[in-house]
Design a protein around this motif. Structure first.
Motif, PDB file in Angstrom:
ATOM      1  N   MET A   1      55.325 107.737   8.644  1.00 56.67           N
ATOM      2  CA  MET A   1      53.867 107.828   8.164  1.00 56.67           C
ATOM      3  C   MET A   1      53.291 106.605   8.362  1.00 56.67           C
ATOM      4  N   ALA A   2      51.654 106.805   8.444  1.00 54.69           N
ATOM      5  CA  ALA A   2      50.852 105.717   8.857  1.00 54.69           C
ATOM      6  C   ALA A   2      50.060 105.440   7.489  1.00 54.69           C
ATOM      7  N   PHE A   3      49.622 104.160   7.555  1.00 56.96           N
ATOM      8  CA  PHE A   3      48.370 103.968   6.404  1.00 56.96           C
ATOM      9  C   PHE A   3      47.279 103.621   7.115  1.00 56.96           C
ATOM     10  N   HIS A   4      46.296 104.380   6.765  1.00 56.92           N
ATOM     11  CA  HIS A   4      44.891 104.309   7.338  1.00 56.92           C
ATOM     12  C   HIS A   4      43.889 103.385   6.614  1.00 56.92           C
ATOM     13  N   GLU A   5      43.515 102.313   7.134  1.00 57.78           N
ATOM     14  CA  GLU A   5      42.649 101.373   6.458  1.00 57.78           C
ATOM     15  C   GLU A   5      41.321 101.920   6.415  1.00 57.78           C
ATOM     16  N   VAL A   6      41.161 102.875   5.611  1.00 57.95           N
ATOM     17  CA  VAL A   6      39.846 103.421   5.353  1.00 57.95           C
ATOM     18  C   VAL A   6      39.909 103.576   3.890  1.00 57.95           C
TER      19      VAL A   6
ATOM     20  N   LEU B   1      32.032 117.554  -2.350  1.00 57.60           N
ATOM     21  CA  LEU B   1      32.992 118.491  -1.886  1.00 57.60           C
ATOM     22  C   LEU B   1      33.355 118.427  -0.399  1.00 57.60           C
ATOM     23  N   ALA B   2      32.318 118.476   0.570  1.00 54.47           N
ATOM     24  CA  ALA B   2      32.436 118.567   2.048  1.00 54.47           C
ATOM     25  C   ALA B   2      33.203 117.144   2.266  1.00 54.47           C
ATOM     26  N   ALA B   3      32.768 115.837   1.585  1.00 52.82           N
ATOM     27  CA  ALA B   3      33.353 115.063   2.173  1.00 52.82           C
ATOM     28  C   ALA B   3      34.781 114.709   1.880  1.00 52.82           C
ATOM     29  N   VAL B   4      35.015 115.218   0.667  1.00 51.94           N
ATOM     30  CA  VAL B   4      36.632 115.038   0.255  1.00 51.94           C
ATOM     31  C   VAL B   4      37.564 116.005   1.170  1.00 51.94           C
ATOM     32  N   VAL B   5      36.889 117.046   1.300  1.00 49.14           N
ATOM     33  CA  VAL B   5      37.779 118.140   2.328  1.00 49.14           C
ATOM     34  C   VAL B   5      37.953 117.218   3.718  1.00 49.14           C
ATOM     35  N   ALA B   6      36.955 116.609   4.123  1.00 49.24           N
ATOM     36  CA  ALA B   6      36.864 115.991   5.633  1.00 49.24           C
ATOM     37  C   ALA B   6      37.990 114.870   5.230  1.00 49.24           C
ATOM     38  N   PHE B   7      37.674 114.130   4.358  1.00 49.39           N
ATOM     39  CA  PHE B   7      38.872 113.145   4.003  1.00 49.39           C
ATOM     40  C   PHE B   7      40.221 113.611   4.021  1.00 49.39           C
ATOM     41  N   PHE B   8      40.509 114.661   3.195  1.00 50.77           N
ATOM     42  CA  PHE B   8      41.787 115.061   2.984  1.00 50.77           C
ATOM     43  C   PHE B   8      42.242 115.604   4.434  1.00 50.77           C
ATOM     44  N   GLU B   9      41.619 116.231   5.090  1.00 50.12           N
ATOM     45  CA  GLU B   9      42.067 116.969   6.374  1.00 50.12           C
ATOM     46  C   GLU B   9      42.376 115.476   7.367  1.00 50.12           C
ATOM     47  N   ALA B  10      41.386 114.420   7.423  1.00 50.77           N
ATOM     48  CA  ALA B  10      41.753 113.465   8.411  1.00 50.77           C
ATOM     49  C   ALA B  10      42.961 112.683   7.880  1.00 50.77           C
ATOM     50  N   ARG B  11      43.502 112.824   6.472  1.00 48.64           N
ATOM     51  CA  ARG B  11      44.622 111.996   6.138  1.00 48.64           C
ATOM     52  C   ARG B  11      46.053 112.976   6.369  1.00 48.64           C
ATOM     53  N   ASN B  12      45.772 114.352   6.665  1.00 42.99           N
ATOM     54  CA  ASN B  12      46.792 115.341   6.953  1.00 42.99           C
ATOM     55  C   ASN B  12      47.341 115.501   5.531  1.00 42.99           C
ATOM     56  N   GLY B  13      46.521 115.556   4.553  1.00 38.07           N
ATOM     57  CA  GLY B  13      47.099 115.783   3.211  1.00 38.07           C
ATOM     58  C   GLY B  13      47.900 114.789   2.719  1.00 38.07           C
ATOM     59  N   ARG B  14      49.014 114.831   2.346  1.00 32.34           N
ATOM     60  CA  ARG B  14      49.958 113.597   1.600  1.00 32.34           C
ATOM     61  C   ARG B  14      50.328 112.723   2.726  1.00 32.34           C
ATOM     62  N   LEU B  15      50.395 113.321   3.937  1.00 27.79           N
ATOM     63  CA  LEU B  15      50.997 112.335   5.106  1.00 27.79           C
ATOM     64  C   LEU B  15      50.809 111.083   5.215  1.00 27.79           C
ATOM     65  N   HIS B  16      49.275 110.579   5.068  1.00 24.91           N
ATOM     66  CA  HIS B  16      48.770 109.239   5.473  1.00 24.91           C
ATOM     67  C   HIS B  16      48.354 108.716   4.122  1.00 24.91           C
ATOM     68  N   GLY B  17      48.562 107.554   3.947  1.00 20.52           N
ATOM     69  CA  GLY B  17      47.938 106.548   2.802  1.00 20.52           C
ATOM     70  C   GLY B  17      46.755 106.203   3.113  1.00 20.52           C
ATOM     71  N   PHE B  18      45.894 105.665   2.249  1.00 24.19           N
ATOM     72  CA  PHE B  18      44.406 105.057   2.303  1.00 24.19           C
ATOM     73  C   PHE B  18      44.057 104.137   1.190  1.00 24.19           C
TER      74      PHE B  18
ATOM     75  N   GLU C   1      49.543 106.188  -6.451  1.00 24.62           N
ATOM     76  CA  GLU C   1      49.456 104.770  -5.928  1.00 24.62           C
ATOM     77  C   GLU C   1      50.927 104.691  -4.965  1.00 24.62           C
ATOM     78  N   ILE C   2      50.617 104.243  -3.746  1.00 19.98           N
ATOM     79  CA  ILE C   2      51.988 103.957  -2.954  1.00 19.98           C
ATOM     80  C   ILE C   2      52.644 102.490  -3.133  1.00 19.98           C
ATOM     81  N   ARG C   3      53.920 102.685  -3.549  1.00 23.97           N
ATOM     82  CA  ARG C   3      54.524 101.222  -3.647  1.00 23.97           C
ATOM     83  C   ARG C   3      55.555 101.207  -2.341  1.00 23.97           C
ATOM     84  N   ARG C   4      55.361  99.952  -1.797  1.00 25.81           N
ATOM     85  CA  ARG C   4      56.213  99.677  -0.719  1.00 25.81           C
ATOM     86  C   ARG C   4      57.459  98.887  -1.159  1.00 25.81           C
TER      87      ARG C   4
END
Length: 208
Positions: A1-6, A59-76, A205-208
């Motif tokens: 899984m990747a972390f998106h620096e956004v 609402l539209a911004a959150v949906v777009a952000f969610f889709e771009a992160r593939n749901g739970r797959l990518h952190g941000f 929160e993601i803890r590494r």
């Protein structure tokens, strides 16, 4: 899984709810006494950003952000408006806000960290997602304008020349929290007045 620096949209996160979570095991004895043990050494933060949605465009911004992160797959990145900098909310950041280490004469790298103190107790939180351009560094009480670099993706400060032994290394900064969506589903509603809402948008929160 990747972390998106956004970063999650600031105008929505400003109205969110959430904060630190601890996990403690409590056993009640037959005598009525308690035994308490900490399951986690560090806290973990949870948020619900649904409270920050005020219009259909949000609402539209959150949906777009969610889709771009593939749901739970990518952190941000996420800005916790209740705790996003080394200084107190009413104060400006300075290079001497928090001690992040002590020089040894050979150690060149130091992890940014924030200290939470109450009474005689202190908890140190590693800061892994500082905001580039906000970090200030000091050796002793003297700010260092140069001679160091920052990795904004890890929060590691690297000195060109290792600080001398016994020299206190300090820093001030703004920071984000590394998070992910805690659900693979968004339950969206849109009423007749075109005002959108989502029942809950949990972040963890993601803890590494």
């Amino acid at each position: 899984m990747a972390f998106h620096e956004v970063r999650f949209p600031d105008n929505i996160s400003r109205g969110a709810r959430g904060g630190p979570e601890r996990r403690t095991q409590i056993v009640e004895l037959a005598s009525g006494d308690e035994e308490r043990n900490a399951s986690w050494a560090d806290s973990r933060r949870r948020y619900d950003v649904a409270y920050g949605i005020r219009r259909a465009d949000d609402l539209a911004a959150v949906v777009a952000f969610f889709e771009a992160r593939n749901g739970r797959l990518h952190g941000f990145r996420y800005k916790d408006w209740a705790d996003y900098k080394s200084a107190l909310p009413s104060q400006a950041i300075t290079a001497t806000d928090h001690q992040i280490g002590t020089g040894t004469g050979s150690l060149q790298t130091f992890q940014l960290s924030k200290r939470y103190t109450s009474g005689a107790q202190t908890w140190v939180r590693a800061i892994t997602k500082p905001v580039a351009g906000t970090v200030r560094v000091a050796l002793g009480m003297v700010e260092q304008i140069s001679g160091w670099t920052l990795d904004a993706t890890t929060g590691v400060i690297t000195f060109t020349t290792a600080p001398a032994g016994g020299v206190i290394v300090r820093a001030g900064f703004e920071f984000d929290v590394p998070v992910r969506f805690d659900s693979d589903t968004l339950d969206v509603t849109l009423d007749f007045e075109r005002l959108g809402s989502i029942t809950a948008i949990p972040l963890l929160e993601i803890r590494r």
